[in-house]
Motif scaffolding. Structure first.
Motif, PDB file in Angstrom:
ATOM      1  N   GLY A  45       0.830  -1.197   0.000  1.00 25.48           N
ATOM      2  CA  GLY A  45       0.000   0.000   0.000  1.00 25.48           C
ATOM      3  C   GLY A  45       0.865   1.248   0.000  1.00 25.48           C
ATOM      4  N   ALA A  46       1.867   1.283   0.868  1.00 22.11           N
ATOM      5  CA  ALA A  46       2.799   2.420   0.900  1.00 22.11           C
ATOM      6  C   ALA A  46       3.630   2.477  -0.368  1.00 22.11           C
ATOM      7  CB  ALA A  46       3.711   2.307   2.123  1.00 22.11           C
ATOM      8  N   PHE A  47       3.973   1.313  -0.893  1.00 24.57           N
ATOM      9  CA  PHE A  47       4.773   1.207  -2.106  1.00 24.57           C
ATOM     10  C   PHE A  47       4.092   1.887  -3.298  1.00 24.57           C
ATOM     11  CE2 PHE A  47       6.148  -1.228  -5.884  1.00 24.57           C
ATOM     12  CZ  PHE A  47       7.523  -1.167  -5.750  1.00 24.57           C
ATOM     13  N   PHE A  48       2.768   2.070  -3.194  1.00 24.29           N
ATOM     14  CA  PHE A  48       2.032   2.598  -4.343  1.00 24.29           C
ATOM     15  C   PHE A  48       2.115   4.101  -4.502  1.00 24.29           C
ATOM     16  CE2 PHE A  48       0.564  -1.625  -4.837  1.00 24.29           C
ATOM     17  CZ  PHE A  48       0.498  -1.714  -6.216  1.00 24.29           C
ATOM     18  N   ILE A  49       3.146   4.660  -3.929  1.00 24.04           N
ATOM     19  CA  ILE A  49       3.564   5.981  -4.381  1.00 24.04           C
ATOM     20  C   ILE A  49       4.285   5.838  -5.720  1.00 24.04           C
ATOM     21  CG2 ILE A  49       5.827   5.959  -3.253  1.00 24.04           C
ATOM     22  CD1 ILE A  49       5.395   8.909  -2.566  1.00 24.04           C
ATOM     23  N   ILE A  75      -5.811  10.668  -5.942  1.00 22.52           N
ATOM     24  CA  ILE A  75      -6.758   9.953  -5.072  1.00 22.52           C
ATOM     25  C   ILE A  75      -6.104   8.673  -4.556  1.00 22.52           C
ATOM     26  CG2 ILE A  75      -8.927   8.655  -5.025  1.00 22.52           C
ATOM     27  CD1 ILE A  75     -10.060  10.747  -6.964  1.00 22.52           C
ATOM     28  N   GLY A  76      -5.407   7.979  -5.472  1.00 24.27           N
ATOM     29  CA  GLY A  76      -4.677   6.787  -5.043  1.00 24.27           C
ATOM     30  C   GLY A  76      -3.628   7.114  -3.997  1.00 24.27           C
ATOM     31  N   PHE A  77      -2.982   8.257  -4.144  1.00 28.31           N
ATOM     32  CA  PHE A  77      -1.988   8.678  -3.158  1.00 28.31           C
ATOM     33  C   PHE A  77      -2.640   8.951  -1.810  1.00 28.31           C
ATOM     34  CE2 PHE A  77       0.612  12.096  -1.190  1.00 28.31           C
ATOM     35  CZ  PHE A  77       1.739  11.335  -0.934  1.00 28.31           C
ATOM     36  N   ALA A  78      -3.874   9.470  -1.836  1.00 23.34           N
ATOM     37  CA  ALA A  78      -4.604   9.656  -0.579  1.00 23.34           C
ATOM     38  C   ALA A  78      -4.824   8.309   0.108  1.00 23.34           C
ATOM     39  CB  ALA A  78      -5.946  10.344  -0.843  1.00 23.34           C
ATOM     40  N   GLY A  79      -5.074   7.266  -0.694  1.00 26.41           N
ATOM     41  CA  GLY A  79      -5.182   5.925  -0.136  1.00 26.41           C
ATOM     42  C   GLY A  79      -3.878   5.469   0.487  1.00 26.41           C
ATOM     43  N   VAL A  80      -2.755   5.812  -0.156  1.00 23.52           N
ATOM     44  CA  VAL A  80      -1.442   5.495   0.402  1.00 23.52           C
ATOM     45  C   VAL A  80      -1.283   6.126   1.787  1.00 23.52           C
ATOM     46  CG1 VAL A  80       1.050   5.864   0.138  1.00 23.52           C
ATOM     47  CG2 VAL A  80      -0.324   5.182  -1.835  1.00 23.52           C
ATOM     48  N   LEU A  81      -1.735   7.374   1.919  1.00 22.49           N
ATOM     49  CA  LEU A  81      -1.621   8.060   3.207  1.00 22.49           C
ATOM     50  C   LEU A  81      -2.457   7.370   4.285  1.00 22.49           C
ATOM     51  CD1 LEU A  81      -1.708  11.817   2.095  1.00 22.49           C
ATOM     52  CD2 LEU A  81       0.277  10.392   2.640  1.00 22.49           C
ATOM     53  N   LEU A  82      -3.610   6.806   3.899  1.00 29.85           N
ATOM     54  CA  LEU A  82      -4.422   6.073   4.868  1.00 29.85           C
ATOM     55  C   LEU A  82      -3.687   4.834   5.376  1.00 29.85           C
ATOM     56  CD1 LEU A  82      -8.032   6.183   3.324  1.00 29.85           C
ATOM     57  CD2 LEU A  82      -7.247   7.283   5.432  1.00 29.85           C
ATOM     58  N   MET A 120      -8.471   0.738   8.780  1.00 31.06           N
ATOM     59  CA  MET A 120      -8.022   1.947   8.082  1.00 31.06           C
ATOM     60  C   MET A 120      -7.119   1.602   6.901  1.00 31.06           C
ATOM     61  SD  MET A 120      -6.247   5.441   9.556  1.00 31.06           S
ATOM     62  CE  MET A 120      -7.748   5.847  10.453  1.00 31.06           C
ATOM     63  N   ALA A 121      -6.207   0.651   7.112  1.00 31.64           N
ATOM     64  CA  ALA A 121      -5.340   0.236   6.014  1.00 31.64           C
ATOM     65  C   ALA A 121      -6.147  -0.401   4.896  1.00 31.64           C
ATOM     66  CB  ALA A 121      -4.279  -0.741   6.523  1.00 31.64           C
ATOM     67  N   LEU A 122      -7.168  -1.188   5.261  1.00 28.03           N
ATOM     68  CA  LEU A 122      -8.008  -1.824   4.251  1.00 28.03           C
ATOM     69  C   LEU A 122      -8.762  -0.769   3.443  1.00 28.03           C
ATOM     70  CD1 LEU A 122      -8.773  -4.635   3.255  1.00 28.03           C
ATOM     71  CD2 LEU A 122     -10.716  -4.590   4.820  1.00 28.03           C
ATOM     72  N   ALA A 123      -9.239   0.272   4.127  1.00 21.43           N
ATOM     73  CA  ALA A 123      -9.914   1.366   3.408  1.00 21.43           C
ATOM     74  C   ALA A 123      -8.946   2.054   2.455  1.00 21.43           C
ATOM     75  CB  ALA A 123     -10.476   2.376   4.405  1.00 21.43           C
ATOM     76  N   GLY A 124      -7.713   2.275   2.900  1.00 23.08           N
ATOM     77  CA  GLY A 124      -6.717   2.880   2.028  1.00 23.08           C
ATOM     78  C   GLY A 124      -6.398   2.020   0.823  1.00 23.08           C
ATOM     79  N   LEU A 125      -6.272   0.711   1.039  1.00 21.41           N
ATOM     80  CA  LEU A 125      -6.006  -0.206  -0.070  1.00 21.41           C
ATOM     81  C   LEU A 125      -7.162  -0.216  -1.069  1.00 21.41           C
ATOM     82  CD1 LEU A 125      -4.452  -3.187   1.927  1.00 21.41           C
ATOM     83  CD2 LEU A 125      -3.239  -1.597   0.431  1.00 21.41           C
ATOM     84  N   ALA A 126      -8.399  -0.128  -0.552  1.00 28.20           N
ATOM     85  CA  ALA A 126      -9.562  -0.086  -1.437  1.00 28.20           C
ATOM     86  C   ALA A 126      -9.552   1.180  -2.289  1.00 28.20           C
ATOM     87  CB  ALA A 126     -10.846  -0.168  -0.614  1.00 28.20           C
ATOM     88  N   VAL A 127      -9.182   2.310  -1.683  1.00 31.65           N
ATOM     89  CA  VAL A 127      -9.098   3.578  -2.430  1.00 31.65           C
ATOM     90  C   VAL A 127      -8.021   3.479  -3.505  1.00 31.65           C
ATOM     91  CG1 VAL A 127      -8.464   6.014  -2.259  1.00 31.65           C
ATOM     92  CG2 VAL A 127      -9.996   5.003  -0.570  1.00 31.65           C
ATOM     93  N   ILE A 128      -6.869   2.922  -3.148  1.00 29.05           N
ATOM     94  CA  ILE A 128      -5.772   2.781  -4.101  1.00 29.05           C
ATOM     95  C   ILE A 128      -6.197   1.902  -5.274  1.00 29.05           C
ATOM     96  CG2 ILE A 128      -3.434   1.888  -4.432  1.00 29.05           C
ATOM     97  CD1 ILE A 128      -2.966   2.494  -1.431  1.00 29.05           C
ATOM     98  N   LEU A 129      -6.803   0.761  -4.965  1.00 36.30           N
ATOM     99  CA  LEU A 129      -7.210  -0.166  -6.011  1.00 36.30           C
ATOM    100  C   LEU A 129      -8.284   0.440  -6.901  1.00 36.30           C
ATOM    101  CD1 LEU A 129      -6.820  -2.979  -7.174  1.00 36.30           C
ATOM    102  CD2 LEU A 129      -8.547  -3.817  -5.572  1.00 36.30           C
ATOM    103  N   ALA A 130      -9.257   1.127  -6.308  1.00 35.64           N
ATOM    104  CA  ALA A 130     -10.328   1.749  -7.096  1.00 35.64           C
ATOM    105  C   ALA A 130      -9.767   2.812  -8.036  1.00 35.64           C
ATOM    106  CB  ALA A 130     -11.377   2.359  -6.166  1.00 35.64           C
ATOM    107  N   SER A 131      -8.825   3.604  -7.553  1.00 34.06           N
ATOM    108  CA  SER A 131      -8.240   4.636  -8.410  1.00 34.06           C
ATOM    109  C   SER A 131      -7.435   4.009  -9.542  1.00 34.06           C
ATOM    110  CB  SER A 131      -7.356   5.575  -7.588  1.00 34.06           C
ATOM    111  OG  SER A 131      -6.195   4.916  -7.131  1.00 34.06           O
TER     112      SER A 131
END
Length: 303
Positions: A117-121, A148-155, A280-291
């Motif tokens: 998840g963090a790697f997805f910068i 938006i995906g980066f916002a998921g990374v921050l989560l 919270m991490a799962l929500a961030g991963l979902a945001v990253i994947l959706a973006s």
């Protein structure tokens, strides 16, 4: 739309339409396969670092063993040898060596899905880096989706809210990988894919040899026999497929496809380590994947 614009639009559409000439679904499948292989290699690496092996030794093994595996198949010629001293190839190797050492360090203490998840910068660095260095086209829509995906990374990372050193290493690894993708795209037409891969493997193994000797394990772990070769093979083959795909696919399309690593990381993390991200991490991963999915659909329409 002028003729050049029409051609570019047609090429982008063909990414998701196998009936059109040029770029087709096999190219997309190649990147997806590369992502899974890279995650499998990192899963094997986490197995070894989790059993006490130093990340630098594991990284050295990945480069050195993969170089030995590829060398007989690389078709290396005498005239290829000067390429190993090309500063552009050395820079590309520096990025991937630093990235792999950093991600293996992160995997020692963090769940694999969180690390990825963090790697997805990485796609953010790749996309905007390609625009700055290679002058590839950027659009508002793609830029917004990547942010938006980066916002998921921050989560996932939660900077300032309990961020751990391991997640810092994961962010650094993603930044290095993004720069590696830019240099791969930059050099994809200048060298053969096998030469590109062999150069990074051989040079990386050579650079890491002193660190490996310094951290040579007194005894190997229980899973070493399968994890060591899998770590090397997964990383080498994944990056080889990525080099081939980069000869055809622009970074704006490769970038969202890289998000497939999240799915692979979640599956392998659960199956191999029993790890599952917190809410919270799962929500961030979902945001990253959706973006990432939305970015791929947008790329497929030429947007």
């Amino acid at each position: 739309m002028d003729r050049r614009g029409a051609v570019c639009h047609k090429r982008a559409d063909s990414v998701l339409d196998p009936s059109m000439p040029g770029i087709s679904l096999p190219h997309v499948a190649m990147v997806l396969g590369a992502m899974f292989l890279i995650v499998a290699g990192d899963t094997a690496g986490k197995t070894m670092t989790g059993q006490g092996m130093n990340p630098f030794f594991v990284a050295w093994g990945r480069f050195a063993l993969a170089a030995l595996m590829l060398a007989p198949l690389a078709g290396l010629r005498r005239e290829d040898l000067p390429a190993f001293l090309d500063w552009r190839l050395l820079l590309r190797t520096l990025f991937i060596v630093a990235g792999i050492c950093a991600i293996l360090t992160a995997l020692r203490t963090e769940p694999i899905a969180n690390v990825f998840g963090a790697f997805f910068i990485s796609p953010v660095v790749s996309y905007f880096g390609s625009a700055a260095v290679l002058k590839e086209r950027i659009t508002v829509a793609r830029s917004v989706l990547l942010l938006i995906g980066f916002a998921g990374v921050l989560l996932v990372v939660r900077p300032g809210f309990g961020m751990t050193p391991g997640m810092g290493f994961a962010l650094f690894a993603g930044s290095c990988h993004g720069a590696y993708l830019v240099t791969t795209r930059w050099l994809a037409g200048a060298y053969r894919p096998r030469l590109l891969l062999l150069s990074q493997l051989a040079t990386g193994g050579l650079v890491l040899t002193p660190f490996a000797l310094l951290h040579w394990p007194a005894e190997v772990s229980q899973g070493f026999a399968w994890a060591f070769p899998l770590s090397a093979f997964g990383s080498a083959m994944g990056n080889y497929l990525l080099v081939i795909a980069s000869r055809t696919l622009p970074a704006g399309i490769v970038a969202p496809l890289v998000y497939a690593q999240i799915v692979a990381a979640m599956i392998l993390g659960l199956v191999v380590f029993g790890d599952w991200p917190d809410s919270m991490a799962l929500a961030g991963l979902a945001v990253i994947l959706a973006s990432g999915v939305a970015g791929l659909r947008l790329a497929g329409r030429g947007g």
